[in-house]
Design a protein around this motif. Structure first.
Motif, PDB file in Angstrom:
ATOM      1  N   SER A   7      -7.932  21.369 -39.048  1.00  0.00           N
ATOM      2  CA  SER A   7      -6.553  20.902 -39.244  1.00  0.00           C
ATOM      3  C   SER A   7      -6.431  19.505 -38.645  1.00  0.00           C
ATOM      4  O   SER A   7      -6.764  19.288 -37.476  1.00  0.00           O
ATOM      5  N   ALA A   8      -5.901  18.579 -39.429  1.00  0.00           N
ATOM      6  CA  ALA A   8      -5.860  17.182 -38.981  1.00  0.00           C
ATOM      7  C   ALA A   8      -5.062  17.018 -37.682  1.00  0.00           C
ATOM      8  O   ALA A   8      -5.388  16.162 -36.853  1.00  0.00           O
ATOM      9  N   ALA A  40     -11.416  16.419 -41.325  1.00  0.00           N
ATOM     10  CA  ALA A  40     -10.017  16.731 -41.028  1.00  0.00           C
ATOM     11  C   ALA A  40      -9.147  16.607 -42.275  1.00  0.00           C
ATOM     12  O   ALA A  40      -9.326  15.699 -43.090  1.00  0.00           O
ATOM     13  N   LEU A  41      -8.226  17.546 -42.396  1.00  0.00           N
ATOM     14  CA  LEU A  41      -7.274  17.500 -43.517  1.00  0.00           C
ATOM     15  C   LEU A  41      -5.966  18.150 -43.067  1.00  0.00           C
ATOM     16  O   LEU A  41      -5.982  19.158 -42.370  1.00  0.00           O
ATOM     17  N   CYS A  42      -4.865  17.559 -43.479  1.00  0.00           N
ATOM     18  CA  CYS A  42      -3.563  18.218 -43.328  1.00  0.00           C
ATOM     19  C   CYS A  42      -3.144  18.688 -44.721  1.00  0.00           C
ATOM     20  O   CYS A  42      -2.809  17.867 -45.579  1.00  0.00           O
ATOM     21  N   GLY A  78      -1.493  21.746 -51.527  1.00  0.00           N
ATOM     22  CA  GLY A  78      -2.267  21.365 -50.346  1.00  0.00           C
ATOM     23  C   GLY A  78      -3.377  22.354 -50.056  1.00  0.00           C
ATOM     24  O   GLY A  78      -4.496  21.972 -49.675  1.00  0.00           O
ATOM     25  N   ALA A  79      -3.092  23.620 -50.238  1.00  0.00           N
ATOM     26  CA  ALA A  79      -4.117  24.652 -50.011  1.00  0.00           C
ATOM     27  C   ALA A  79      -5.275  24.460 -50.990  1.00  0.00           C
ATOM     28  O   ALA A  79      -6.459  24.576 -50.613  1.00  0.00           O
ATOM     29  N   HIS A  80      -4.953  24.157 -52.228  1.00  0.00           N
ATOM     30  CA  HIS A  80      -6.020  23.947 -53.217  1.00  0.00           C
ATOM     31  C   HIS A  80      -6.811  22.668 -52.927  1.00  0.00           C
ATOM     32  O   HIS A  80      -8.025  22.625 -53.163  1.00  0.00           O
TER      33      HIS A  80
END
Ligand code: SF4
Length: 156
Positions: A7-8, A40-42, A78-80
């Motif tokens: 998680s960013a 990292a990704l939000c 966002g989940a995809h």
């Protein structure tokens, strides 16, 4: 190289609804970062939501923000995006922020905006797990490290 999604906000990026981060300082993360494992990704930002943004909670099958707007589509998108990133980099484990309607691994808010936690998973955590990505929260880094070591041993 076995990469790990994170998680960013845990990585120190100011991407939360309130414009802040939730950076955690942990030796395990520092080591993974030094090994260039962390991506990292939000998911909420990746899904098109702004920083800052109205806080949102899961209500049944939908995600509703505190203004009463249905933001389910952005959360799903966002989940995809997170899943695509995992598939692109062959990622099979993730460290996600507990309690978030996107990233929560085993707990989320109950949908009443009263800071009441209930058992449940965020939209991204659930989608990743459904596709075989093992998800850990920020309190499970030691367990995650053992999981990684087992993955690396299997690769040898
Ligand atoms: S969606 Fe996940 S990464 Fe983004 S701010 Fe919320 S908990 Fe952090």
């Amino acid at each position: 190289m076995q990469k790990i999604l994170i998680s960013a906000c845990l990585f120190g990026e100011k991407v939360r609804f309130d414009g802040k981060s939730k950076k955690i300082n942990a030796g395990i993360l520092e080591a993974w970062h030094a090994e260039n494992r962390l991506i990292a990704l939000c998911p909420e930002v990746a899904g098109g939501l702004t920083i800052p943004r109205a806080p949102a909670e899961i209500q049944g099958e939908s995600v509703i923000n505190i203004l009463g707007e249905d933001v389910s589509q952005a959360f799903t998108q966002g989940a995809h995006k997170a899943l695509e990133l995992c598939q692109q980099h062959d990622i099979c484990m993730a460290i996600l922020k507990e309690g978030s309607p996107s990233c929560g691994v085993s707990q989320i808010n109950d949908g009443t905006f009263s800071h009441t936690k209930v058992e449940g998973q965020g939209v991204t955590a659930r989608l990743l797990e459904q596709h075989g990505v093992k998800v850990f929260n920020e309190h499970q880094l030691e367990v995650a490290q053992v999981y990684l070591q087992n993955l690396l041993q299997r690769e040898r």
